[in-house]
Design an enzyme around this catalytic site. Structure first.
Site, mmCIF file in Angstrom:
data_model
loop_
_atom_site.group_PDB
_atom_site.id
_atom_site.type_symbol
_atom_site.label_atom_id
_atom_site.label_comp_id
_atom_site.label_asym_id
_atom_site.label_seq_id
_atom_site.Cartn_x
_atom_site.Cartn_y
_atom_site.Cartn_z
ATOM 1 C CB CYS A 2 49.112 42.066 33.796
ATOM 2 S SG CYS A 2 49.655 42.289 32.105
ATOM 3 N NE ARG A 29 45.661 39.089 37.671
ATOM 4 C CZ ARG A 29 44.360 39.277 37.845
ATOM 5 N NH1 ARG A 29 43.676 38.443 38.586
ATOM 6 N NH2 ARG A 29 43.745 40.291 37.293
ATOM 7 C CD1 TRP A 76 48.214 36.614 28.413
ATOM 8 C CD2 TRP A 76 47.224 38.531 27.795
ATOM 9 N NE1 TRP A 76 47.420 36.343 27.318
ATOM 10 C CE2 TRP A 76 46.808 37.503 26.920
ATOM 11 C CE3 TRP A 76 46.737 39.815 27.598
ATOM 12 C CZ2 TRP A 76 45.917 37.727 25.869
ATOM 13 C CZ3 TRP A 76 45.850 40.039 26.545
ATOM 14 C CH2 TRP A 76 45.452 38.997 25.698
ATOM 15 C CG ASN A 100 46.002 43.905 35.182
ATOM 16 O OD1 ASN A 100 45.838 43.638 34.004
ATOM 17 N ND2 ASN A 100 45.216 43.443 36.140
ATOM 18 N N GLY A 101 46.358 46.355 32.556
ATOM 19 C CA GLY A 101 45.270 47.062 31.870
ATOM 20 C C GLY A 101 45.794 47.716 30.601
ATOM 21 C CD GLU A 460 34.181 24.213 28.794
ATOM 22 O OE1 GLU A 460 34.172 25.192 28.045
ATOM 23 O OE2 GLU A 460 34.977 24.091 29.744
ATOM 24 C CE LYS A 464 38.511 24.182 29.499
ATOM 25 N NZ LYS A 464 37.420 24.981 29.966
ATOM 26 C CD GLU A 467 40.877 26.751 27.522
ATOM 27 O OE1 GLU A 467 41.126 27.956 27.597
ATOM 28 O OE2 GLU A 467 39.918 26.228 28.099
ATOM 29 C CG HIS A 483 22.460 20.993 8.020
ATOM 30 N ND1 HIS A 483 21.525 20.830 7.021
ATOM 31 C CD2 HIS A 483 21.868 20.561 9.167
ATOM 32 C CE1 HIS A 483 20.410 20.355 7.533
ATOM 33 N NE2 HIS A 483 20.592 20.167 8.845
ATOM 34 C CE LYS A 582 41.107 30.536 36.213
ATOM 35 N NZ LYS A 582 40.541 29.405 35.488
HETATM 36 C C1 F6R Z 1 38.417 28.694 29.191
HETATM 37 C C2 F6R Z 1 38.195 29.837 30.037
HETATM 38 C C3 F6R Z 1 37.724 31.098 29.413
HETATM 39 C C4 F6R Z 1 36.843 31.891 30.390
HETATM 40 C C5 F6R Z 1 36.509 33.264 29.805
HETATM 41 C C6 F6R Z 1 35.590 34.048 30.700
HETATM 42 O O1 F6R Z 1 38.829 27.582 29.895
HETATM 43 O O2 F6R Z 1 38.426 29.789 31.216
HETATM 44 O O3 F6R Z 1 37.066 30.880 28.218
HETATM 45 O O4 F6R Z 1 35.685 31.176 30.637
HETATM 46 O O5 F6R Z 1 37.691 33.994 29.621
HETATM 47 O O6 F6R Z 1 36.162 34.213 31.955
HETATM 48 P P1 F6R Z 1 35.288 34.482 33.238
HETATM 49 O O7 F6R Z 1 34.475 33.272 33.480
HETATM 50 O O8 F6R Z 1 36.298 34.717 34.313
HETATM 51 O O9 F6R Z 1 34.455 35.680 32.950
#
Ligand code: F6R
Length: 587
Positions: A2, A29, A76, A100-101, A460, A464, A467, A483, A582
């Site tokens: 948010c 956000r 969000w 936001n929260g 990772e 990527k 997501e 395994h 984000k």
């Molecule tokens: C994936 C991604 C998330 C963040 C996670 C932690 O691309 O960006 O998995 O890495 O939400 O966020 P931060 O790094 O902001 O604590």
């Protein structure tokens, strides 16, 4: 998670366009809905729309709003479905609120308010705040008094802004565990991040937890958590906090992938890792989530090999809800792009409460909550990251962590200088990587394999892909395949292998043979000498040669590009993947 914005104008000049420009910067956000409210001729007027901000803009064209003071929100969804009715601003009769929260005690508050005759029209927790403020204003309190009283009633995490129909020059705001900045320029503004207000503000005050502000007639009065007046110092808004747009790129994500050489260069330049953080340290505890957690996993390999300090890496959201034992002389390191992730913040608080450990943070956002509660902060100099999928912040985190690990190894410290240009060479392969995308874009599932510090990079890479393209993907330690996961392999599933010609090459190469015996869509990221030894029936991308310790950083880059191009082929919204946001400020 948010985004909120508020603008108090001067001389009743219309602030709607500025609010919309701010929301454009905050859309990363959350994009379940967007909304705006202004005070117009003694009434609250609001407009909200489900989905991306564009829908609100379209609505605004047909129903223009105008007001000298206003608030805006990108959502969000947490409490309540992403419907227009649940979109913020949420209004009571003469009060509108953006939040936001999460208000944890909203059910009790709602019950009380209903007894007082308030009718709840949304499924949100935020509605309780709007009605509480309304009740106090109806009781004759000023916005300042009402706000102070309501802050004493609500529990949870919040950044809130509120406007009042009967006080058209007043805006109230507070922060507790969700970020909020107060900006100063021609207007007094509120924003979840500085980028959202930087176009119209030159200075900023970051509210601390529990602090609140009254903006009345163009002046801001600040209060601490005990409601004592305070005079926080204004800071100049620095350029690296400003989102400069997508430039020539189709997406922020592509721009941010391409910016990695310069982000890495800056991060190397600005961080000198002194010895003081290791004073008396016999154990390292890394706390992080998601992509940042994978950076922590890579660091474990490096720290144990080069620092010879036992290192644990913990998923922050799990860590704080078990009863972990923190041994003496532990250094806790939080890794976070946003610096706001509530799970990581709470895990650090657990460490603080239950030990004397020092806390260090690796963060990208300056002045963020996690950096403020840490004893040492290493800032990744990646610049603002807008694409929801983290790219340049991840490789910059690895650079800091490698810097910590290699600091007494002169040869590696020197090798660091070559990293940005080698990453540039890897980026030059983007057309080859784009060419691989059709091999993956129609699959239902994909497997990523790596060994050693490239195992977290496989995780990772899989994250990527899932997501942003919504293809199910899993990363495995290549040696673990036999395994169990090997049962997944057939001709259709792409198996993406990270196989540089290093000391684990033979092992990974034989895992690849095993996969090839069962499937035919095997894609390998390797280097020239590795490629000559790998089966010809596989598809290979030949990456530049780099010192083995730096492979996790460089190999992350083609996997980001791969996910990007696959998502494009599938028509996904790369910068705003569904259901994500984000900065994750809810648990
Ligand atoms: C994936 C991604 C998330 C963040 C996670 C932690 O691309 O960006 O998995 O890495 O939400 O966020 P931060 O790094 O902001 O604590």
């Amino acid at each position: 998670m948010c985004g909120i914005i508020g603008i108090a104008g001067i001389n009743n000049e219309n602030v709607v366009n500025h609010i919309i420009s701010g929301l454009e910067k905050l859309e990363y956000r959350g994009y379940d809905s967007a909304g705006i409210a202004v005070v117009q001729e003694g009434r609250i007027e609001k407009l909200r729309a489900v989905g991306k901000l564009q829908n609100l803009k379209t609505k605004l064209k047909n129903n223009p709003l105008s007001g000298g003071i206003g608030i805006g929100h990108t959502r969000w969804a947490t409490h309540g479905k992403p419907t227009e009715n649940n979109a913020h601003p949420i209004a009571s009769e003469g009060v509108a609120v953006v939040h936001n929260g999460i208000i944890e005690n909203y059910k009790e508050l709602k019950f009380d308010l209903q007894k007082d005759g308030f009718i709840f029209e949304t499924e949100t927790d935020t509605e309780a705040i709007a009605h509480l403020l309304q009740r106090e204003v109806n009781n004759g309190l000023s916005p300042r008094q009402a706000f102070q009283k309501v802050l004493g009633l609500i529990e949870g995490s919040y950044a809130i802004a509120a406007i009042f129909s009967s006080f058209p020059d007043v805006m109230m705001a507070a922060r507790h565990r969700s970020p909020l900045a107060v900006g100063f320029g021609k207007y007094v503004c509120l924003g979840s991040d500085v980028s959202s207000i930087s176009a119209i503000c030159s200075d900023v005050v970051y509210l601390e937890d529990g602090e609140w502000v009254e903006i009345a007639h163009g002046r801001a009065s600040f209060f601490d958590k005990n409601s004592n007046p305070i005079k926080p110092t204004k800071q100049k808004i620095s350029d690296d906090l400003i989102n400069t747009g997508k430039g020539e790129y189709a997406h922020y994500m592509l721009k941010e992938i391409m910016e990695q050489p310069s982000a890495i260069r800056r991060t190397i330049l600005y961080n000198r890792i002194g010895g003081e953080i290791f004073h008396n340290v016999s154990r390292i505890l890394i706390l992080a989530c998601g992509t940042s957690y994978y950076a922590g996993m890579v660091a474990k390999y490096w720290f144990e090999k080069f620092l010879k300090i036992p290192t644990d890496v913990e998923i922050a959201s799990e860590y704080r809800y078990r009863t972990p034992i923190i041994g003496p002389n532990t250094l806790a390191i939080a890794i976070t792009q946003s610096g706001e992730t509530i799970d990581t913040l709470e895990a650090l608080e657990y460490v603080r409460k239950n030990s004397n450990s020092k806390v260090a943070a690796v963060a990208n956002v300056k002045n963020s909550a996690i950096s403020r509660v840490s004893d040492f902060v290493f800032y990744t100099e990646a610049g603002v990251e807008i694409g929801v999928a983290s790219t340049k912040a991840f490789t910059a985190q690895l650079v800091i962590l490698a810097g910590i690990a290699f600091r007494n190894h002169e040869f590696l410290t020197r090798e660091f200088q070559n990293l940005p240009s080698i990453c540039e060479e890897a980026l030059d392969l983007c057309d080859d990587i784009k060419g691989l995308a059709p091999k993956i874009s129609t699959a239902n599932s994909a497997i990523y394999l790596g060994r050693g510090p490239l195992y977290p990079i496989a995780l990772e890479g899989a994250l990527k892909l899932k997501e942003i393209s919504y293809i199910h993907a899993e990363g495995f330690a290549a040696g673990e395949m036999k395994h169990g996961p090997i049962a997944l392999i057939d001709d259709d599933i792409p198996v993406i292998c990270l196989c540089p010609h290093n000391e684990l090459f033979e092992k990974t190469a034989s895992n690849i043979q095993v996969a090839l015996a069962r499937g035919k869509n095997i894609i390998i990221f390797t280097d020239l000498s590795g490629s000559e030894l790998l089966p010809p029936e596989t598809t290979k991308i030949i990456l530049p040669r780099i010192h083995t310790e730096f492979t996790p950083i460089m190999y992350a880059i083609p996997l980001q590009l791969l996910a990007y191009y696959v998502a494009l082929l599938r028509g996904a919204d790369v910068d705003k993947p569904r259901n994500l946001a984000k900065s994750v400020t809810v648990e």
